[in-house]
Design a protein around this motif. Structure first.
Motif, mmCIF file in Angstrom:
data_model
loop_
_atom_site.group_PDB
_atom_site.id
_atom_site.type_symbol
_atom_site.label_atom_id
_atom_site.label_comp_id
_atom_site.label_asym_id
_atom_site.label_seq_id
_atom_site.Cartn_x
_atom_site.Cartn_y
_atom_site.Cartn_z
ATOM 1 N N MET A 51 0.838 -1.196 0.000
ATOM 2 C CA MET A 51 0.000 0.000 0.000
ATOM 3 C C MET A 51 0.873 1.245 0.000
ATOM 4 S SD MET A 51 -2.966 1.155 2.750
ATOM 5 C CE MET A 51 -3.871 -0.385 2.557
ATOM 6 N N ILE A 55 0.245 5.604 0.129
ATOM 7 C CA ILE A 55 -0.707 6.706 0.247
ATOM 8 C C ILE A 55 0.036 8.031 0.189
ATOM 9 C CG2 ILE A 55 -0.670 6.816 2.780
ATOM 10 C CD1 ILE A 55 -3.728 7.396 2.638
ATOM 11 N N LEU A 80 -3.912 6.803 -3.609
ATOM 12 C CA LEU A 80 -3.849 5.522 -2.893
ATOM 13 C C LEU A 80 -3.654 4.375 -3.873
ATOM 14 C CD1 LEU A 80 -4.277 4.118 -0.082
ATOM 15 C CD2 LEU A 80 -6.696 3.943 -0.703
ATOM 16 N N VAL A 124 -3.246 0.225 -3.705
ATOM 17 C CA VAL A 124 -3.407 -0.929 -2.814
ATOM 18 C C VAL A 124 -3.447 -2.205 -3.641
ATOM 19 C CG1 VAL A 124 -4.855 -2.055 -1.085
ATOM 20 C CG2 VAL A 124 -4.783 0.443 -1.183
ATOM 21 N N LEU A 138 -3.495 0.393 6.333
ATOM 22 C CA LEU A 138 -3.906 1.772 6.064
ATOM 23 C C LEU A 138 -3.651 2.660 7.276
ATOM 24 C CD1 LEU A 138 -5.146 3.913 4.225
ATOM 25 C CD2 LEU A 138 -7.399 3.242 5.105
#
Length: 195
Positions: A18, A20, A52, A54, A75
């Motif tokens: 992930m 961000i 984002l 993922v 997250l």
């Protein structure tokens, strides 16, 4: 350069990557293996103006629990890392978001202390390929790994899809507010001097 974090987490149950960027444009690339969950994270990114990415490979042959819960852990960790020392940010955020029949309230505090208050009931046990009981599990994991208070209340609603989507979007808007800078705040917004 915006406030970013990149997290990789691998267990016997999930393999998660992930990234961000809090100061983004709302762009996303999401592949969790659960269609409805993809949709919720895409909405979170778009309405919070977070970029984002993922990718999750989870044990969906069991069910979606590990995938969704572990996504929350990652997250929350990514948010905590991206926010950094919290100097100059508003710390608190809140939003009441309507989506047709649904009206969701979300308030957050980036205080360093985990807490989830989740006052929601969904009429349906499943929405598409997503178990609606996992919404609470996701936000619990985000709260604990980010060290953030999250209060979510469903003020009204009849359609589970609308209700859950309103929650994710309200959380996005509240988090966007909490992570925003305020020029009046020179250090951290706390009488203790740290968050």
């Amino acid at each position: 350069m915006g406030r970013t974090a990149e997290i990789k987490r691998t267990t016997k149950e999930t393999d998660i990557s992930m990234k961000i960027e809090l100061d983004g444009e709302g762009k996303s690339k999401i592949d969790t293996g659960i269609g409805f969950f993809n949709h919720m994270l895409e909405g979170f990114a778009k309405h919070g103006f977070f970029d984002l990415d993922v990718t999750i490979k989870g044990d969906l042959e069991v069910d979606g629990h590990h995938t969704v819960e572990d996504a929350g852990i990652v997250l929350g960790t990514a948010i905590k890392d991206a926010v950094g020392d919290k100097k100059g940010i508003k710390r608190y955020g809140y939003f009441i978001l309507p989506m047709d029949d649904a009206l969701a309230l979300c308030a957050v505090d980036l205080c360093g202390r985990p807490y989830l208050q989740f006052d929601c009931y969904f009429p349906d046990s499943m929405t598409g390929d997503f178990d609606t009981s996992l919404v609470k599990e996701f936000f619990y994991a985000v709260s604990y790994s980010a060290g953030m208070n999250i209060h979510i209340k469903m003020l009204s609603g009849e359609n589970s899809h609308h209700m859950i989507e309103a929650i994710f979007k309200a959380f996005a808007k509240a988090l966007d507010m909490a992570t925003a800078y305020d020029e009046r705040i020179s250090d951290v917004l706390s009488t203790k001097g740290s968050l």
